[in-house]
Design a protein around this motif. Structure first.
Motif, PDB file in Angstrom:
ATOM      1  N   SER A 110      35.753  38.355  40.088  1.00 58.92           N
ATOM      2  CA  SER A 110      35.390  39.643  39.859  1.00 58.92           C
ATOM      3  C   SER A 110      34.214  39.638  38.377  1.00 58.92           C
ATOM      4  N   TYR A 112      35.120  41.296  35.924  1.00 61.93           N
ATOM      5  CA  TYR A 112      35.992  41.983  35.100  1.00 61.93           C
ATOM      6  C   TYR A 112      36.786  41.120  34.288  1.00 61.93           C
ATOM      7  N   GLY A 113      36.752  39.764  34.553  1.00 64.93           N
ATOM      8  CA  GLY A 113      37.384  38.603  34.059  1.00 64.93           C
ATOM      9  C   GLY A 113      38.432  38.002  34.795  1.00 64.93           C
ATOM     10  N   TRP A 114      38.888  38.249  36.168  1.00 64.33           N
ATOM     11  CA  TRP A 114      40.139  38.096  36.827  1.00 64.33           C
ATOM     12  C   TRP A 114      39.562  37.390  37.908  1.00 64.33           C
ATOM     13  N   ASN A 130      43.734  36.150  34.828  1.00 63.91           N
ATOM     14  CA  ASN A 130      42.587  35.920  33.860  1.00 63.91           C
ATOM     15  C   ASN A 130      42.727  34.472  32.914  1.00 63.91           C
ATOM     16  N   SER A 158      38.190  47.168  39.865  1.00 62.44           N
ATOM     17  CA  SER A 158      37.937  47.192  38.322  1.00 62.44           C
ATOM     18  C   SER A 158      39.019  46.229  37.860  1.00 62.44           C
ATOM     19  N   SER A 159      39.105  46.030  36.405  1.00 63.83           N
ATOM     20  CA  SER A 159      40.035  45.210  35.668  1.00 63.83           C
ATOM     21  C   SER A 159      41.394  46.150  35.866  1.00 63.83           C
ATOM     22  N   ALA A 161      43.491  46.551  33.726  1.00 61.61           N
ATOM     23  CA  ALA A 161      43.774  47.351  32.600  1.00 61.61           C
ATOM     24  C   ALA A 161      43.188  48.820  32.988  1.00 61.61           C
ATOM     25  N   ASP A 162      42.298  49.112  33.697  1.00 60.07           N
ATOM     26  CA  ASP A 162      41.873  50.542  34.157  1.00 60.07           C
ATOM     27  C   ASP A 162      42.969  51.069  35.253  1.00 60.07           C
ATOM     28  N   PHE A 166      41.695  50.916  39.277  1.00 61.45           N
ATOM     29  CA  PHE A 166      41.887  49.565  39.655  1.00 61.45           C
ATOM     30  C   PHE A 166      42.858  49.516  41.104  1.00 61.45           C
ATOM     31  N   ALA A 380      36.216  37.825  30.514  1.00 58.47           N
ATOM     32  CA  ALA A 380      36.408  38.947  29.681  1.00 58.47           C
ATOM     33  C   ALA A 380      37.750  38.874  29.479  1.00 58.47           C
ATOM     34  N   ASP A 382      40.777  41.868  28.298  1.00 62.26           N
ATOM     35  CA  ASP A 382      41.132  43.218  28.383  1.00 62.26           C
ATOM     36  C   ASP A 382      41.803  43.570  26.971  1.00 62.26           C
TER      37      ASP A 382
END
Length: 391
Positions: A110, A112-114, A130, A158-159, A161-162, A166, A380, A382
């Motif tokens: 992704s 978004y770091g995942w 992550n 999305s991440s 965290a959102d 998400f 990334a 979070d």
């Protein structure tokens, strides 16, 4: 209308505000991702503030290389392995722990770091990882006991965290399933996608915000808006004029500026065609070159448009080496005759002639890696307001 700030004329402080938050946030735009990783190692306080503010991914992603080869053929498969992530423009590898392929197999990356992994044996489940922060989220099997061996594509909107935007989305034959892992309402929901056929190389999935798009080997398109309280799957039988003779094709969906693009290649990446989706007109519009000042990265579950970087000018196309997609790439190791390669590079033209495809590798010894897939990965971190100091 939004409520006024608690102190008019001043920037409201985040919950649990620390003075160092402002300093690290102010410096972040001037520090590269590689330097940020070094800053985290200076002392416990710097690591604490680095975790609190998080870090957006670099513009050019890393390439997650295949799993290291076992020290002994008889050694048991490790639950966790230290896998290399290669910064191609920087020419530097990084090593982080991820689930071992003896138990979990990577199916998607992704922006978004995942990463998304799936268990290869019972109990079947998905694991979101992550590698930089070490965070993991375990997700139940989406297809129930009646389909323990279902194959599917996966995407993140999305991440994690959102929390508002998400979703984890998976797609298999005639079915789309989605959920919100880690949240109170985390149950799987399903949508019917009549006619959709899963194929490891010829079908794909992409999320543009909360809108999810699917394509299959016939280049038909499905989409669903997961932000809708009652999402429904729409279908388009899209026209797609190929500039070369159709054969065994790979299809990649890529997002750029909120538009969906399709890249069609042959198995050897010697012929490449690029299209932009016009949903309302039910057609794929032919594009002669990579749009704008961009570089195109392709791979199952990890395609992206990115800005140019050192040694990679606009118009270049990079393919992650994923031998699991077809038999055509199985022998790229040379049958043990030479070091493995991990990605290929070429320049996009109109598809009328064979492209010059250069296989690329980093410095490594023969037999150091398995013959597994590589994935583009945007590292990334979070933001974590609940981070605590450690001595």
């Amino acid at each position: 209308m939004a409520a006024p700030p608690p102190h008019p004329g001043k920037n409201p402080r985040p919950r649990g505000f620390f003075p160092g938050d402002r300093l690290f946030a102010a410096l972040a735009p001037y520090v590269s991702f590689a330097d940020h990783l070094s800053i985290r190692l200076v002392c416990p306080s710097w690591r604490f503030f680095s975790r609190r503010i998080g870090r957006a991914p670099p513009l050019f992603p890393w390439l997650m290389l295949p799993e290291p080869a076992p020290a002994s053929p008889s050694a048991p498969a490790p639950v966790t392995v230290r896998r290399l992530f290669y910064d191609i423009p920087g020419g530097r590898p990084y090593a982080y722990d991820v689930p071992g392929e003896g138990y979990h197999r990577c199916v998607a990356s992704s922006a978004y770091g995942w990463l998304v992994f799936v268990a290869v044996d019972a109990p079947r489940r998905l694991v979101l990882v992550n590698p930089i922060s070490g965070a993991r989220v375990i997700v139940s099997w989406p297809f129930g006991e009646k389909s323990p061996n279902a194959r599917f594509h996966a995407a993140l909107t999305s991440s994690p965290a959102d929390r508002r935007a998400f979703f984890l989305v998976v797609a298999t034959d005639r079915l789309v399933a989605y959920c919100r892992p880690g949240q109170q309402d985390h149950a799987w929901r399903t949508l019917r996608a009549p006619g959709f056929r899963y194929d490891a190389a010829a079908s794909d999935i992409i999320a543009v915000g909360a809108m999810v798009y699917l394509i299959d080997g016939r280049r038909k398109v499905w989409r669903a808006d997961l932000a809708d309280p009652e999402p429904k799957v729409e279908r388009r039988n899209t026209a797609c004029p190929l500039p070369f003779k159709e054969g065994s094709m790979r299809h990649y969906l890529v997002e750029s500026l909120w538009q969906v693009h399709l890249v069609v290649t042959d198995e050897h990446h010697a012929r490449v065609a690029l299209f932009r989706l016009d949903w309302d007109k039910r057609t794929w519009v032919v594009m002669d070159r990579v749009g704008g000042n961009r570089v195109l990265l392709l791979g199952r579950g990890c395609s992206a448009f990115v800005p140019p970087a050192a040694g990679h000018p606009p118009g270049m196309v990079l393919f992650a080496h994923q031998p699991s997609l077809s038999l055509a790439d199985v022998d790229v190791d040379g049958g043990g005759a030479g070091p493995a390669w991990f990605w290929a590079e070429t320049r996009l033209n109109d598809g009328s002639d064979d492209l010059l495809v250069m296989k690329k590798q980093m410095n490594h010894r023969q037999g150091q890696f398995t013959a597994g897939d590589s994935f583009w990965f945007f590292p990334a971190i979070d933001p974590d307001e609940s981070a605590t100091r450690t001595s």
